[in-house]
Design an enzyme around this catalytic site. Structure first.
Site: not given
Ligand code: NAD
Length: 476
Positions: A107
């Site tokens: 990561k």
């Molecule tokens: P992203 O940046 O696209 O979205 C995150 C969202 O959460 C945003 O809309 C943001 O405004 C919101 N957010 C941030 N802080 C917040 C808070 N305190 N309260 C409420 N909302 C809040 O990120 P993502 O890619 O969707 O990732 C989200 C989670 O999923 C992370 O834990 C990431 O590790 C996990 N994840 C992502 C992927 C991927 O393919 N993108 C894959 C596996 C896991």
């Protein structure tokens, strides 16, 4: 709500690992070898921006190299730190083992608030970070393959791929150095939606197991289930959109940075996302209730809670007040180890992160294979499949005419039957199969072993056994 301090993210992942490893028979020392993070590289680099040099701190952590390349996203967020990156790298090891993608875990993260920079500045910063990692083989098609995570997406992955290609002009597999790229830079159809789509497939598979559904005190299907989603980013948005549009679930609340929207009749994720894009937050969205303290909405009554934003949001302070009978961890580490115990005692069923959000790495695996094979999925077979299907349809029509049977195939059936699978259909099929198979494995472990009482422990046990088998095969 209480205010008790919790262990760090990495310690939380380790606590969950230790709970599970107690149920696995391993040779002395192997448990520690599997759990320990192999290395973390910290880089500090300067970029000239707005007339002065700004220094950035970034990390790339390699948790386990039992299989290579190692795989894991790169996160852009102000609070990124070594502990968090190591926790996420460890989760990648277990996740990849669980869904049988042939990778070790890694990561990366950069301490930055991307919203504070212009696009051209972000490009400069991303390229410089990529350069620092690539020159140490921490971005490499055979050794370490990043992907998007919080704060990064297709755009950043395209910059990283191009930076690597510039540094390795004769590497024919350069495009496989990173996944989650846009289609025109070697990406794959269905990658952007993959993690959210995987959450949907995971829930569908859960609801195909009535005994498991009963353990959550629920019944029936996804239709009509009241769902709360925290974080309407890549993962949360796609999960909410597909569950609403294709499974008739009702999105009763969306929690974002600046508060939450609540509507018992249901929210439209497309409309909310558009509003966020235009207004910078959910506040002011018309026709529904707005709650300023978004975190409190996690405790609202619902059938399914989907934390899809960040880690540690359900912790020792609020776990006792959570009302959802089923939680699916779309984010990584949204429930701390302490909260996990409280929720389990309450009978809440948790579909754990290492399974629930594995859709992203699964489709990343398909993208990596596509890049190495230099051909889009379906290109060789699609028209051949269609020709075969047409043969059968024509023969049926001939028989019907010759024998005067009057058979007529419905036009819609004919259209669908005659259509060969394109890349998107193949990706979705591969993802669906992966999510179904992994859930069946976890559920079987959960239900068949009297010493295993939850899905998380079951998932960790399977992952640990598979990593251990890899080490054993290597002679360690
Ligand atoms: P992203 O940046 O696209 O979205 C995150 C969202 O959460 C945003 O809309 C943001 O405004 C919101 N957010 C941030 N802080 C917040 C808070 N305190 N309260 C409420 N909302 C809040 O990120 P993502 O890619 O969707 O990732 C989200 C989670 O999923 C992370 O834990 C990431 O590790 C996990 N994840 C992502 C992927 C991927 O393919 N993108 C894959 C596996 C896991």
């Amino acid at each position: 709500m209480l205010d008790v301090k919790e262990p760090g993210f990495r310690e939380n992942v380790d606590l969950m690992f230790h709970r599970a490893v107690a149920h696995v028979d391993l040779p002395p020392g192997l448990a520690e070898k599997i759990q320990i993070c192999n290395s973390t590289y910290t880089v500090r680099f300067g970029v000239r921006l707005r007339g002065k040099i700004e220094t950035f701190v970034g990390y790339r952590s390699v948790h386990s190299e039992h299989m290579e390349p190692v795989k894991g996203g790169i996160r852009f967020a102000p609070e990124v730190n070594q502990n968090e990156v190591e926790a996420l790298a460890a989760l990648m090891t277990y996740k990849c083992a669980l869904v049988e993608t042939p990778f070790g875990g890694s990561k990366g993260g950069l301490c930055i608030d991307p919203r504070k920079y212009e696009e051209h500045e972000l490009e400069q910063i991303t390229r410089r970070f990529a350069y620092e990692l690539a020159k140490r083989d921490l971005i490499h098609p055979a050794q370490n393959v990043p992907a998007p995570d919080m704060g990064t997406g297709e755009r950043e992955m395209a910059w990283i791929a191009d930076q690597y290609a510039r540094m390795n002009t004769t590497d024919i597999n350069a495009r496989a150095c990173v996944t989650g790229k846009p289609l025109n830079s070697g990406g794959i159809k269905g990658r952007v939606e993959a993690t959210g789509r995987g959450v949907q497939y995971a829930l569908r598979e859960f609801f195909r197991h009535p005994d498991d559904v009963k353990k959550a005190g629920l019944s029936g299907s996804l239709a009509g289930k009241r769902v709360i989603v925290q974080g309407l980013g890549n993962v949360g948005f796609h999960a909410a959109k597909f569950l609403r549009e294709e499974d008739d679930a009702i999105i009763t609340a969306v929690i974002e940075r600046d508060g939450a929207l609540v509507s018992k009749d249901g929210l439209d994720p497309d409309a909310v996302r558009e509003w966020i894009g235009q207004n910078g937050g959910v506040k002011g969205f018309p026709g529904v209730d707005y709650v300023e303290n978004g975190q409190s909405v996690l405790e609202m009554d619902c059938d399914i809670l989907i934390p899809a934003a960040l880690e540690g949001v359900i912790n020792i302070n609020n776990a006792g007040d959570i009302k959802a009978p089923l939680i699916i961890e779309a984010a990584n580490g949204p429930i701390t180890a302490n909260a996990d115990e409280i929720l389990r005692e309450k009978g809440v069923v948790i579909i754990p992160d290492l399974y629930a959000n594995a859709g992203g790495v699964t489709v990343s695996y398909f993208e990596w294979v596509k890049n190495l094979s230099h051909i889009r999925f379906g290109r060789m077979q699609r028209r051949n499949e269609e020709a075969h299907a047409l043969l059968l349809v024509k023969e049926l029509e001939r028989l019907s005419a010759d024998k005067g049977l009057g058979w007529e195939l419905k036009p819609d059936f004919k259209r669908r039957y005659l259509q060969g699978a394109d890349e998107l259909q193949l990706v979705r099929s591969g993802l669906d199969d992966t999510m179904r198979k992994a859930y069946q494995d976890i559920s079987e472990t959960w239900n068949s072993r009297s010493d295993v009482h939850d899905l998380r422990t079951a998932a960790f046990i399977l992952a640990i056994e598979r990593v251990a088998a890899s080490y054993r095969a290597k002679g360690l």
